[in-house]
Scaffold this motif. Structure first.
Motif, PDB file in Angstrom:
ATOM      1  N   ARG A  38       2.070  -5.736 -12.973  1.00  0.00           N
ATOM      2  CA  ARG A  38       2.447  -6.004 -11.574  1.00  0.00           C
ATOM      3  C   ARG A  38       1.764  -5.024 -10.633  1.00  0.00           C
ATOM      4  NH1 ARG A  38       8.838  -7.723 -11.323  1.00  0.00           N
ATOM      5  NH2 ARG A  38       8.980  -8.588 -13.416  1.00  0.00           N
ATOM      6  N   GLN A  39       1.710  -3.756 -11.038  1.00  0.00           N
ATOM      7  CA  GLN A  39       1.068  -2.782 -10.164  1.00  0.00           C
ATOM      8  C   GLN A  39      -0.430  -3.048 -10.079  1.00  0.00           C
ATOM      9  OE1 GLN A  39       1.929  -1.365  -7.677  1.00  0.00           O
ATOM     10  NE2 GLN A  39       2.615   0.719  -8.070  1.00  0.00           N
ATOM     11  N   ARG A  40      -1.042  -3.535 -11.127  1.00  0.00           N
ATOM     12  CA  ARG A  40      -2.458  -3.914 -11.057  1.00  0.00           C
ATOM     13  C   ARG A  40      -2.664  -5.062 -10.066  1.00  0.00           C
ATOM     14  NH1 ARG A  40      -5.745  -2.017 -15.529  1.00  0.00           N
ATOM     15  NH2 ARG A  40      -4.464  -0.768 -16.946  1.00  0.00           N
ATOM     16  N   VAL A  41      -1.729  -6.016 -10.046  1.00  0.00           N
ATOM     17  CA  VAL A  41      -1.815  -7.106  -9.070  1.00  0.00           C
ATOM     18  C   VAL A  41      -1.660  -6.554  -7.654  1.00  0.00           C
ATOM     19  CG1 VAL A  41      -0.725  -9.235  -8.245  1.00  0.00           C
ATOM     20  CG2 VAL A  41      -1.004  -8.848 -10.707  1.00  0.00           C
ATOM     21  N   ALA A  42      -0.713  -5.618  -7.473  1.00  0.00           N
ATOM     22  CA  ALA A  42      -0.512  -5.013  -6.154  1.00  0.00           C
ATOM     23  C   ALA A  42      -1.764  -4.275  -5.691  1.00  0.00           C
ATOM     24  CB  ALA A  42       0.684  -4.069  -6.190  1.00  0.00           C
ATOM     25  N   ILE A  43      -2.441  -3.615  -6.608  1.00  0.00           N
ATOM     26  CA  ILE A  43      -3.691  -2.921  -6.269  1.00  0.00           C
ATOM     27  C   ILE A  43      -4.767  -3.939  -5.922  1.00  0.00           C
ATOM     28  CG2 ILE A  43      -5.533  -1.463  -7.203  1.00  0.00           C
ATOM     29  CD1 ILE A  43      -3.301  -0.070  -8.894  1.00  0.00           C
ATOM     30  N   ALA A  44      -4.839  -5.029  -6.687  1.00  0.00           N
ATOM     31  CA  ALA A  44      -5.813  -6.090  -6.383  1.00  0.00           C
ATOM     32  C   ALA A  44      -5.555  -6.667  -4.997  1.00  0.00           C
ATOM     33  CB  ALA A  44      -5.740  -7.187  -7.442  1.00  0.00           C
ATOM     34  N   ARG A  45      -4.288  -6.882  -4.660  1.00  0.00           N
ATOM     35  CA  ARG A  45      -3.950  -7.398  -3.329  1.00  0.00           C
ATOM     36  C   ARG A  45      -4.420  -6.434  -2.242  1.00  0.00           C
ATOM     37  NH1 ARG A  45       2.284  -8.214  -2.251  1.00  0.00           N
ATOM     38  NH2 ARG A  45       2.178  -5.964  -2.649  1.00  0.00           N
ATOM     39  N   ALA A  46      -4.246  -5.129  -2.459  1.00  0.00           N
ATOM     40  CA  ALA A  46      -4.712  -4.149  -1.479  1.00  0.00           C
ATOM     41  C   ALA A  46      -6.227  -4.173  -1.355  1.00  0.00           C
ATOM     42  CB  ALA A  46      -4.229  -2.753  -1.879  1.00  0.00           C
ATOM     43  N   LEU A  47      -6.927  -4.387  -2.467  1.00  0.00           N
ATOM     44  CA  LEU A  47      -8.393  -4.398  -2.454  1.00  0.00           C
ATOM     45  C   LEU A  47      -8.966  -5.673  -1.837  1.00  0.00           C
ATOM     46  CD1 LEU A  47      -9.207  -2.979  -6.007  1.00  0.00           C
ATOM     47  CD2 LEU A  47      -9.382  -1.768  -3.822  1.00  0.00           C
ATOM     48  N   ALA A  48      -8.143  -6.712  -1.712  1.00  0.00           N
ATOM     49  CA  ALA A  48      -8.642  -8.003  -1.232  1.00  0.00           C
ATOM     50  C   ALA A  48      -9.271  -7.904   0.150  1.00  0.00           C
ATOM     51  CB  ALA A  48      -7.509  -9.028  -1.230  1.00  0.00           C
ATOM     52  N   ALA A  49      -8.756  -7.014   0.989  1.00  0.00           N
ATOM     53  CA  ALA A  49      -9.288  -6.863   2.344  1.00  0.00           C
ATOM     54  C   ALA A  49     -10.567  -6.035   2.385  1.00  0.00           C
ATOM     55  CB  ALA A  49      -8.234  -6.223   3.246  1.00  0.00           C
ATOM     56  N   GLU A  50     -10.985  -5.538   1.221  1.00  0.00           N
ATOM     57  CA  GLU A  50     -12.142  -4.634   1.115  1.00  0.00           C
ATOM     58  C   GLU A  50     -11.960  -3.408   2.017  1.00  0.00           C
ATOM     59  OE1 GLU A  50     -15.639  -6.971   1.827  1.00  0.00           O
ATOM     60  OE2 GLU A  50     -15.358  -8.166   0.001  1.00  0.00           O
ATOM     61  N   PRO A  51     -10.799  -2.721   1.882  1.00  0.00           N
ATOM     62  CA  PRO A  51     -10.516  -1.559   2.725  1.00  0.00           C
ATOM     63  C   PRO A  51     -11.326  -0.349   2.299  1.00  0.00           C
ATOM     64  CG  PRO A  51      -8.855  -1.735   1.040  1.00  0.00           C
ATOM     65  CD  PRO A  51      -9.748  -2.937   0.878  1.00  0.00           C
ATOM     66  N   ARG A  52     -11.328   0.644   3.150  1.00  0.00           N
ATOM     67  CA  ARG A  52     -11.969   1.925   2.820  1.00  0.00           C
ATOM     68  C   ARG A  52     -10.956   3.039   2.601  1.00  0.00           C
ATOM     69  NH1 ARG A  52     -15.819   3.043   7.489  1.00  0.00           N
ATOM     70  NH2 ARG A  52     -14.462   1.625   8.636  1.00  0.00           N
ATOM     71  N   LEU A  53      -9.726   2.850   3.091  1.00  0.00           N
ATOM     72  CA  LEU A  53      -8.671   3.842   2.936  1.00  0.00           C
ATOM     73  C   LEU A  53      -7.463   3.185   2.283  1.00  0.00           C
ATOM     74  CD1 LEU A  53      -7.239   6.584   3.506  1.00  0.00           C
ATOM     75  CD2 LEU A  53      -6.735   5.733   5.813  1.00  0.00           C
ATOM     76  N   LEU A  54      -7.015   3.741   1.155  1.00  0.00           N
ATOM     77  CA  LEU A  54      -5.809   3.265   0.503  1.00  0.00           C
ATOM     78  C   LEU A  54      -4.708   4.308   0.654  1.00  0.00           C
ATOM     79  CD1 LEU A  54      -6.702   1.530  -2.900  1.00  0.00           C
ATOM     80  CD2 LEU A  54      -6.194   0.485  -0.692  1.00  0.00           C
ATOM     81  N   LEU A  55      -3.532   3.855   1.071  1.00  0.00           N
ATOM     82  CA  LEU A  55      -2.335   4.679   1.133  1.00  0.00           C
ATOM     83  C   LEU A  55      -1.528   4.389  -0.123  1.00  0.00           C
ATOM     84  CD1 LEU A  55      -1.375   3.851   4.843  1.00  0.00           C
ATOM     85  CD2 LEU A  55      -2.845   5.721   4.025  1.00  0.00           C
ATOM     86  N   LEU A  56      -1.341   5.394  -0.960  1.00  0.00           N
ATOM     87  CA  LEU A  56      -0.728   5.205  -2.274  1.00  0.00           C
ATOM     88  C   LEU A  56       0.609   5.948  -2.304  1.00  0.00           C
ATOM     89  CD1 LEU A  56      -3.963   5.949  -4.339  1.00  0.00           C
ATOM     90  CD2 LEU A  56      -3.017   3.686  -3.826  1.00  0.00           C
ATOM     91  N   ASP A  57       1.701   5.200  -2.299  1.00  0.00           N
ATOM     92  CA  ASP A  57       3.032   5.798  -2.236  1.00  0.00           C
ATOM     93  C   ASP A  57       3.649   5.839  -3.630  1.00  0.00           C
ATOM     94  OD1 ASP A  57       5.419   6.834  -1.438  1.00  0.00           O
ATOM     95  OD2 ASP A  57       6.129   5.057  -0.382  1.00  0.00           O
ATOM     96  N   GLU A  58       3.520   6.968  -4.312  1.00  0.00           N
ATOM     97  CA  GLU A  58       4.069   7.125  -5.664  1.00  0.00           C
ATOM     98  C   GLU A  58       3.707   5.912  -6.531  1.00  0.00           C
ATOM     99  OE1 GLU A  58       5.909   9.739  -6.796  1.00  0.00           O
ATOM    100  OE2 GLU A  58       7.056  10.599  -5.117  1.00  0.00           O
ATOM    101  N   PRO A  59       2.426   5.597  -6.693  1.00  0.00           N
ATOM    102  CA  PRO A  59       2.047   4.312  -7.302  1.00  0.00           C
ATOM    103  C   PRO A  59       2.379   4.187  -8.779  1.00  0.00           C
ATOM    104  CG  PRO A  59       0.115   5.703  -7.018  1.00  0.00           C
ATOM    105  CD  PRO A  59       1.251   6.400  -6.315  1.00  0.00           C
ATOM    106  N   THR A  60       2.771   5.283  -9.437  1.00  0.00           N
ATOM    107  CA  THR A  60       3.070   5.178 -10.867  1.00  0.00           C
ATOM    108  C   THR A  60       4.486   5.629 -11.219  1.00  0.00           C
ATOM    109  OG1 THR A  60       2.197   7.415 -11.327  1.00  0.00           O
ATOM    110  CG2 THR A  60       0.658   5.572 -11.497  1.00  0.00           C
ATOM    111  N   SER A  61       5.257   6.095 -10.249  1.00  0.00           N
ATOM    112  CA  SER A  61       6.547   6.718 -10.592  1.00  0.00           C
ATOM    113  C   SER A  61       7.562   5.708 -11.131  1.00  0.00           C
ATOM    114  CB  SER A  61       7.135   7.438  -9.375  1.00  0.00           C
ATOM    115  OG  SER A  61       7.445   6.521  -8.347  1.00  0.00           O
TER     116      SER A  61
END
Length: 247
Positions: free
Chosen positions: A145-168
Motif C-alpha cells: 500500500r505504501q508503494r502505491v501511495a509513493i507511486a501516486r505521489a510520483l504521478a505528478a512528476e514532482p521535485r519535492l516530496l514531503l514524507l511524514d513518517e513514511p515507514t512508522s
C-alpha cells in the motif's frame, strides 16, 4: 527548493489559540534530503501540513523553488512540484478504488497523457508488477500500500516530496525496503525530500542534514555526519541521541 523563514503555525483562535510551531526557519537545496526529528508533539508533521496547504493557520514565509506560498490556497503548479506521502498507508488509499483507479485519477487530474503506459511505469518504479494494477487496498500488504501511495505521489512528476513518517506504520521487516526504495527514487529522479521521523536511525540513513525540534522550535541543525559522530551540541539533541542508543 524549499525555504522556511520565521514560521509560526497555530491551532484555534484567541483566547484558545495554541502555537504548535514558533519562529522556525530552514533551507533545503534542490536534490537534498532534509530531516525533521523530535519527540511527538514537537511540531514536525505540523510543518509538513502547512507546506502542503493542509493547515492555513500560519505566518512567516514559505518559498518553493523561489515562489512564495499563500497560506489560504495552492495552485496546480504547486501540486506539480510538491507531493506528500502520509504516515498511514491503510488510511491514505480509498478502500473501494483499485490501484489502477487511484493512479489513473491522479494522472488525469494532473493533465497527463498516455495514462495506461504511465500507470505501468509508476508501478515498475515502485517495485510492483502488472499483477498489482487491478487489486484493491484490502488485497495489499502494508508495504505494498505504501508503494502505491509513493507511486501516486510520483504521478505528478514532482521535485519535492514531503514524507511524514513514511515507514512508522509498517512492520520492521518492511521498513528497510521502503526506505531503500525512497533512496533509489531520489537518486533516479533527482528528488528533494523533507522527511519527518522520530527515528534517528532512519534520519541518519536517509538525510543529508536534519533539524532537531523541541516544543515547536528548532534547537539545532546538524549534518548527518555530525549525527552519526555524536557531535550534537544542544542538550536536547544530545538527550535524543543518547535515548536512541539506549544510553
Amino acid at each position: 527548493m524549499l525555504r522556511v523563514e520565521d514560521l509560526t503555525i497555530w491551532f484555534g483562535q484567541p483566547p484558545d489559540r495554541i502555537d504548535a510551531v514558533r519562529g522556525v526557519g530552514f533551507d533545503i537545496a534542490a536534490g537534498e534530503s532534509f530531516g525533521l526529528v523530535g519527540e511527538s508533539g514537537s511540531g514536525k508533521s505540523t510543518i509538513l501540513r502547512a507546506v502542503a496547504g493542509l493547515n492555513p493557520n500560519w505566518s512567516g514565509r514559505i518559498e518553493v523553488d523561489g515562489r512564495p506560498l499563500r497560506a489560504d490556497r495552492r495552485d496546480r503548479a504547486f501540486f506539480k512540484t510538491v507531493q506528500m506521502v502520509f504516515q498511514d498507508p491503510y488510511a491514505s488509499l480509498h478502500p473501494r478504488h483499485s490501484v489502477d483507479a487511484v493512479l489513473g485519477e491522479t494522472l488525469r487530474l494532473q493533465g497527463m497523457d498516455r495514462i495506461d503506459s504511465r500507470i505501468q511505469k509508476l508501478l515498475d518504479d515502485v517495485g510492483l508488477g502488472r499483477g498489482f494494477r487491478f487489486r484493491y487496498p484490502h488485497q495489499l500488504s502494508g508495504g505494498q500500500r505504501q508503494r502505491v501511495a509513493i507511486a501516486r505521489a510520483l504521478a505528478a512528476e514532482p521535485r519535492l516530496l514531503l514524507l511524514d513518517e513514511p515507514t512508522s506504520a509498517l512492520d520492521v521487516s518492511v521498513q528497510a525496503e521502503i526506505l531503500n526504495l525512497l533512496a533509489d527514487l531520489r537518486a533516479e529522479h533527482g528528488l528533494t525530500y523533507l522527511l519527518v521521523s522520530h527515528d534517528l536511525a532512519v534520519i541518519a540513513h536517509m538525510c543529508d542534514r536534519l533539524a532537531v525540534m523541541q516544543q515547536g522550535r528548532i534547537v539545532e541543525i546538524l549534518s548527518a555526519a555530525q549525527l552519526r559522530g555524536d557531535a550534537a551540541e544542544a542538550p536536547y539533541s544530545r538527550h535524543l541521541i543518547a535515548a536512541s542508543l539506549g544510553r
